[in-house]
Enzyme design. Structure first.
Site, PDB file in Angstrom:
ATOM      1  N   CYS A 160       0.901  -1.130  -0.006  1.00 33.10           N
ATOM      2  CA  CYS A 160      -0.085   0.024  -0.040  1.00 33.10           C
ATOM      3  C   CYS A 160       0.818   1.338  -0.049  1.00 33.10           C
ATOM      4  CB  CYS A 160      -0.990  -0.016   1.372  1.00 33.10           C
ATOM      5  SG  CYS A 160      -0.063  -0.466   2.788  1.00 33.10           S
ATOM      6  N   HIS A 187       1.563   4.584   9.878  1.00 35.89           N
ATOM      7  CA  HIS A 187       0.775   3.711   9.410  1.00 35.89           C
ATOM      8  C   HIS A 187      -0.266   3.338  10.552  1.00 35.89           C
ATOM      9  CE1 HIS A 187      -0.615  -0.067   7.396  1.00 35.89           C
ATOM     10  NE2 HIS A 187       0.008   0.198   6.494  1.00 35.89           N
TER      11      HIS A 187
END
Ligand SMILES: NC(=O)c1ccc[n+]([C@@H]2O[C@H](COP(=O)([O-])OP(=O)(O)OC[C@H]3O[C@@H](n4cnc5c(N)ncnc54)[C@H](OP(=O)(O)O)[C@@H]3O)[C@@H](O)[C@H]2O)c1
Length: 347
Positions: A160, A187
């Protein structure tokens, strides 16, 4: 569901696997394939329950019920298998054209090859592999997907973070030039961290409670970006911290530019790329005063927050880009799968 030419199975039905299935149904008309099977270790009642109710993305927008070994989604049967090895699944009998490997349990070539040896014609992996040679191609949609020939057997959808960072770096390197890049990934927590301290991972900091600390973790992002943009090799560093939120992340990117520039020019390049061209629909741009939860369920790979672009002097630039690490990435799995199957059947 209208007749579609290709058949897909999911291996691993956790955060990414479930988001892939759900995004498929939310974007129903867009694909040339159907999802015919999924394989995970969980029991049927839990699989059904976590499909219907999702703490992050809300209730499933359709009908979900179990009948025999089928998870029926809007009356369409997704056959459920519960095997711990690829060898135990009859991929050939399922007639699948592609397996989306979403368990994260197979991260070398010999591990991933087990699916092919067990009868799966092709595999798209939801993670970057340890080495470039571990797969036939690593794809970031909008950047290099057109290089797929269709002959590949093992393809990685990168990470990602790579899907977020690579489009921005490519745009700015092509338009202005980059000397050095330094990235911090901020994150959300993931299922490879425990809720409270536990023996959970060989990265020691990932044994610590996900919701009590900001936790620095190891990251292969620099290597992953170099694989996609070899022209930047040896000039990128990255680190990552996990923060106590459940979804949506961002990249904080510092760039030493090769030529003089300013924040307005950087923002114009990124805004225009979001509005039209090959990154339209993958890249977005905003100047609104957002917080991360505003991007929950956002399908873009990267959303540039232009209000946070800073230039310190003519060549040192700092950027921030948001991404829904689950939903954006799951949507890219579907996009790459669709493209891969089309070129594979043309080849
Ligand atoms: N979450 C994200 O934001 C994100 C974004 C991009 C890429 N990824 C990557 O995608 C992969 C999966 O991540 P995730 O967050 O979805 O993890 P997850 O929520 O832990 O899901 C993994 C699922 O696969 C199952 N599983 C484990 N071994 C299996 C096997 N041998 N065969 C079939 N199923 C198996 C797990 O079952 P158990 O729980 O019983 O082990 C779990 O249900 C990882 O490589 C991750 O790095 C994740």
């Amino acid at each position: 569901m209208p007749n579609r030419p290709y058949r897909i199975a999911l291996n691993g039905y956790g955060r990414i696997g479930r988001c892939v299935l759900r995004a498929f149904y939310e974007r129903n008309a867009a694909f040339d394939f159907e999802i015919v099977a999924l394989n995970d270790l969980a029991d049927m009642a839990s699989l059904e329950y976590l499909t219907r109710f999702d703490s992050t993305h809300g209730r499933f927008p359709g009908e979900v019920k179990v009948e025999g070994d089928c998870l029926h989604i809007n009356s369409h049967c997704v056959k459920v298998l519960r095997h711990s090895t690829p060898e135990a699944v009859g991929w050939r009998d399922l007639g699948v054209d592609l397996v989306l490997e979403c368990s994260g349990a197979y991260n070398t070539r010999s591990e991933a090859q087990r699916f092919i040896d067990a009868g799966a014609p092709r595999v798209l992996l939801s993670q970057p592999m340890s080495g470039a040679a571990d797969v036939d191609a690593t794809v970031v949609m909008g950047i290099n997907h057109e290089r797929l020939s269709g002959a590949e057997r093992l393809v990685s959808n990168a990470s990602c973070t790579t899907n977020c960072g690579v489009p921005l770096l490519k745009l700015l390197n092509d338009a202005i030039g980059l000397d050095y890049v330094s990235i911090t990934t901020i994150h959300s927590a993931m299922n490879d961290q425990p809720v409270i301290d536990a023996y959970h991972h060989d990265d020691l900091r990932r044994t610590r409670s996900a919701f009590q600390s900001v936790i620095p973790v190891s990251t292969g992002l620099a290597k992953g970006i170099e694989r996609l943009l070899p022209e930047l090799s040896g000039r990128i560093q990255a680190k990552a911290v996990r923060v106590p939120t459940v979804n949506v992340s961002c990249l904080d990117i510092t760039l030493q530019m090769s030529r003089d520039t300013d924040a307005q020019t950087i923002n114009r390049i990124l805004r225009e790329a979001a509005q039209s061209g090959p990154l339209e629909g993958l890249l977005a741009y905003t100047e609104l005063p957002h917080a991360s939860c505003d991007f929950n369920h956002d399908p873009h790979s990267a959303i540039v927050d232009g209000s946070l672009t800073r230039a310190s002097g003519p060549r040192l630039v700092n950027l921030l880009a948001w991404f829904d690490n689950e939903w954006g990435f799951a949507n890219r799995m579907l996009d790459v799968a669709d493209h891969f199957l089309r070129v594979a059947h043309r080849a």
